[in-house]
Design a protein around this motif. Structure first.
Motif, PDB file in Angstrom:
ATOM      1  N   ASP A 186       0.836  -1.213   0.000  1.00 47.76           N
ATOM      2  CA  ASP A 186       0.000   0.000   0.000  1.00 47.76           C
ATOM      3  C   ASP A 186       0.865   1.256   0.000  1.00 47.76           C
ATOM      4  N   LYS A 187       2.043   1.148   0.604  1.00 48.23           N
ATOM      5  CA  LYS A 187       2.962   2.284   0.660  1.00 48.23           C
ATOM      6  C   LYS A 187       4.093   2.154  -0.354  1.00 48.23           C
ATOM      7  N   SER A 188       4.064   1.092  -1.173  1.00 44.53           N
ATOM      8  CA  SER A 188       5.125   0.855  -2.151  1.00 44.53           C
ATOM      9  C   SER A 188       6.500   0.926  -1.493  1.00 44.53           C
ATOM     10  N   THR A 189       6.618   0.275  -0.364  1.00 47.81           N
ATOM     11  CA  THR A 189       7.854   0.353   0.417  1.00 47.81           C
ATOM     12  C   THR A 189       8.234  -1.030   0.951  1.00 47.81           C
ATOM     13  N   VAL A 190       9.511  -1.298   0.902  1.00 42.48           N
ATOM     14  CA  VAL A 190      10.083  -2.500   1.506  1.00 42.48           C
ATOM     15  C   VAL A 190      10.998  -2.048   2.632  1.00 42.48           C
ATOM     16  N   TYR A 191      10.886  -2.709   3.762  1.00 44.83           N
ATOM     17  CA  TYR A 191      11.646  -2.335   4.944  1.00 44.83           C
ATOM     18  C   TYR A 191      12.682  -3.405   5.292  1.00 44.83           C
ATOM     19  N   LEU A 192      13.789  -2.953   5.804  1.00 49.98           N
ATOM     20  CA  LEU A 192      14.798  -3.835   6.381  1.00 49.98           C
ATOM     21  C   LEU A 192      14.894  -3.475   7.862  1.00 49.98           C
ATOM     22  N   GLN A 193      14.314  -4.324   8.698  1.00 51.09           N
ATOM     23  CA  GLN A 193      14.374  -4.112  10.140  1.00 51.09           C
ATOM     24  C   GLN A 193      15.622  -4.808  10.670  1.00 51.09           C
ATOM     25  N   MET A 194      16.479  -4.044  11.299  1.00 59.24           N
ATOM     26  CA  MET A 194      17.758  -4.568  11.783  1.00 59.24           C
ATOM     27  C   MET A 194      17.793  -4.490  13.310  1.00 59.24           C
ATOM     28  N   GLU A 195      17.976  -5.627  13.919  1.00 61.99           N
ATOM     29  CA  GLU A 195      18.027  -5.718  15.379  1.00 61.99           C
ATOM     30  C   GLU A 195      19.393  -6.245  15.810  1.00 61.99           C
ATOM     31  N   ASN A 196      19.697  -6.015  17.090  1.00 60.27           N
ATOM     32  CA  ASN A 196      20.955  -6.526  17.667  1.00 60.27           C
ATOM     33  C   ASN A 196      22.140  -6.216  16.743  1.00 60.27           C
ATOM     34  N   LEU A 197      22.242  -4.963  16.378  1.00 58.11           N
ATOM     35  CA  LEU A 197      23.270  -4.550  15.430  1.00 58.11           C
ATOM     36  C   LEU A 197      24.672  -4.757  15.986  1.00 58.11           C
ATOM     37  N   LYS A 198      25.577  -5.072  15.077  1.00 63.32           N
ATOM     38  CA  LYS A 198      26.981  -5.299  15.416  1.00 63.32           C
ATOM     39  C   LYS A 198      27.839  -4.335  14.617  1.00 63.32           C
ATOM     40  N   SER A 199      29.054  -4.127  15.094  1.00 64.04           N
ATOM     41  CA  SER A 199      29.935  -3.190  14.399  1.00 64.04           C
ATOM     42  C   SER A 199      30.173  -3.624  12.959  1.00 64.04           C
ATOM     43  N   GLU A 200      30.178  -4.918  12.732  1.00 59.32           N
ATOM     44  CA  GLU A 200      30.407  -5.417  11.373  1.00 59.32           C
ATOM     45  C   GLU A 200      29.231  -5.189  10.435  1.00 59.32           C
ATOM     46  N   ASP A 201      28.131  -4.684  10.952  1.00 63.20           N
ATOM     47  CA  ASP A 201      27.002  -4.310  10.097  1.00 63.20           C
ATOM     48  C   ASP A 201      27.185  -2.911   9.505  1.00 63.20           C
ATOM     49  N   THR A 202      28.209  -2.217   9.928  1.00 62.81           N
ATOM     50  CA  THR A 202      28.477  -0.880   9.409  1.00 62.81           C
ATOM     51  C   THR A 202      28.776  -0.946   7.917  1.00 62.81           C
ATOM     52  N   ALA A 203      28.016  -0.194   7.143  1.00 64.53           N
ATOM     53  CA  ALA A 203      28.158  -0.214   5.679  1.00 64.53           C
ATOM     54  C   ALA A 203      27.175   0.772   5.078  1.00 64.53           C
ATOM     55  N   VAL A 204      27.322   0.990   3.786  1.00 68.39           N
ATOM     56  CA  VAL A 204      26.285   1.659   3.015  1.00 68.39           C
ATOM     57  C   VAL A 204      25.329   0.577   2.522  1.00 68.39           C
ATOM     58  N   TYR A 205      24.059   0.776   2.787  1.00 71.60           N
ATOM     59  CA  TYR A 205      23.045  -0.197   2.425  1.00 71.60           C
ATOM     60  C   TYR A 205      22.274   0.283   1.199  1.00 71.60           C
ATOM     61  N   TYR A 206      22.060  -0.645   0.271  1.00 76.77           N
ATOM     62  CA  TYR A 206      21.354  -0.356  -0.969  1.00 76.77           C
ATOM     63  C   TYR A 206      20.189  -1.316  -1.132  1.00 76.77           C
ATOM     64  N   CYS A 207      19.139  -0.839  -1.741  1.00 78.40           N
ATOM     65  CA  CYS A 207      18.089  -1.753  -2.176  1.00 78.40           C
ATOM     66  C   CYS A 207      18.106  -1.821  -3.700  1.00 78.40           C
ATOM     67  N   ALA A 208      17.618  -2.931  -4.197  1.00 81.41           N
ATOM     68  CA  ALA A 208      17.579  -3.166  -5.637  1.00 81.41           C
ATOM     69  C   ALA A 208      16.322  -3.945  -5.958  1.00 81.41           C
ATOM     70  N   ALA A 209      15.829  -3.785  -7.171  1.00 76.62           N
ATOM     71  CA  ALA A 209      14.596  -4.451  -7.586  1.00 76.62           C
ATOM     72  C   ALA A 209      14.812  -5.196  -8.889  1.00 76.62           C
ATOM     73  N   GLU A 210      14.288  -6.403  -8.924  1.00 72.85           N
ATOM     74  CA  GLU A 210      14.344  -7.241 -10.125  1.00 72.85           C
ATOM     75  C   GLU A 210      13.143  -8.180 -10.122  1.00 72.85           C
ATOM     76  N   ARG A 211      13.010  -8.974 -11.167  1.00 73.85           N
ATOM     77  CA  ARG A 211      11.831  -9.811 -11.303  1.00 73.85           C
ATOM     78  C   ARG A 211      11.811 -10.962 -10.305  1.00 73.85           C
ATOM     79  N   ALA A 212      12.974 -11.370  -9.829  1.00 72.52           N
ATOM     80  CA  ALA A 212      13.035 -12.485  -8.880  1.00 72.52           C
ATOM     81  C   ALA A 212      14.298 -12.381  -8.054  1.00 72.52           C
TER      82      ALA A 212
END
Length: 121
Positions: free
Chosen positions: A75-101
């Motif tokens: 309904d909002k045309s949005t995909v979410y990435l919920q991140m819990e219990n974050l670690k230092s190694e999760d530090t990065a630039v995050y990208y989303c991408a769309a494809e048919r599968a």
């Protein structure tokens, strides 16, 4: 042409949480599979997870299983990435991408601009 815009990045403490959003333009977005990727300084881009456009199935890399969750709100045309219990190694630039599968998400034609996630005390 599908356009993707990420938001929600920022600074979190180890053990903390963040939610990233990937907003897609147009009604066709709901039919696309959406993947999340990340790239840390000096490292290659890696896939984090993906949600299918067909049936909502989700897939995650082992290092984030049980901590990250991908959900979509068509309904909002949005995909979410919920991140819990974050670690230092999760530090990065995050990208989303769309494809048919999800199987071909690395070949995606449509990418967002990226959002920085920093996990630090």
């Amino acid at each position: 042409q599908l356009q993707l815009v990420e938001s929600g990045g920022g600074l979190a403490q180890p053990g903390g949480s963040l939610r990233l959003a990937c907003a897609g333009s147009g009604s066709i977005f709901r039919h696309y599979s959406v993947g999340w990727f990340r790239q840390a300084p000096g490292k290659e881009r890696e896939g984090v997870g993906c949600i299918e456009g067909s049936d909502g199935s989700t897939y995650y890399r082992d290092s984030v299983k049980g901590r990250f969750t991908i959900v979509r709100d068509n309904d909002k045309s949005t995909v979410y990435l919920q991140m819990e219990n974050l670690k230092s190694e999760d530090t990065a630039v995050y990208y989303c991408a769309a494809e048919r599968a999800c199987a071909i998400i690395t070949e995606a034609d449509f990418w967002g601009q990226g959002t920085q996630v920093t996990v630090s005390s």
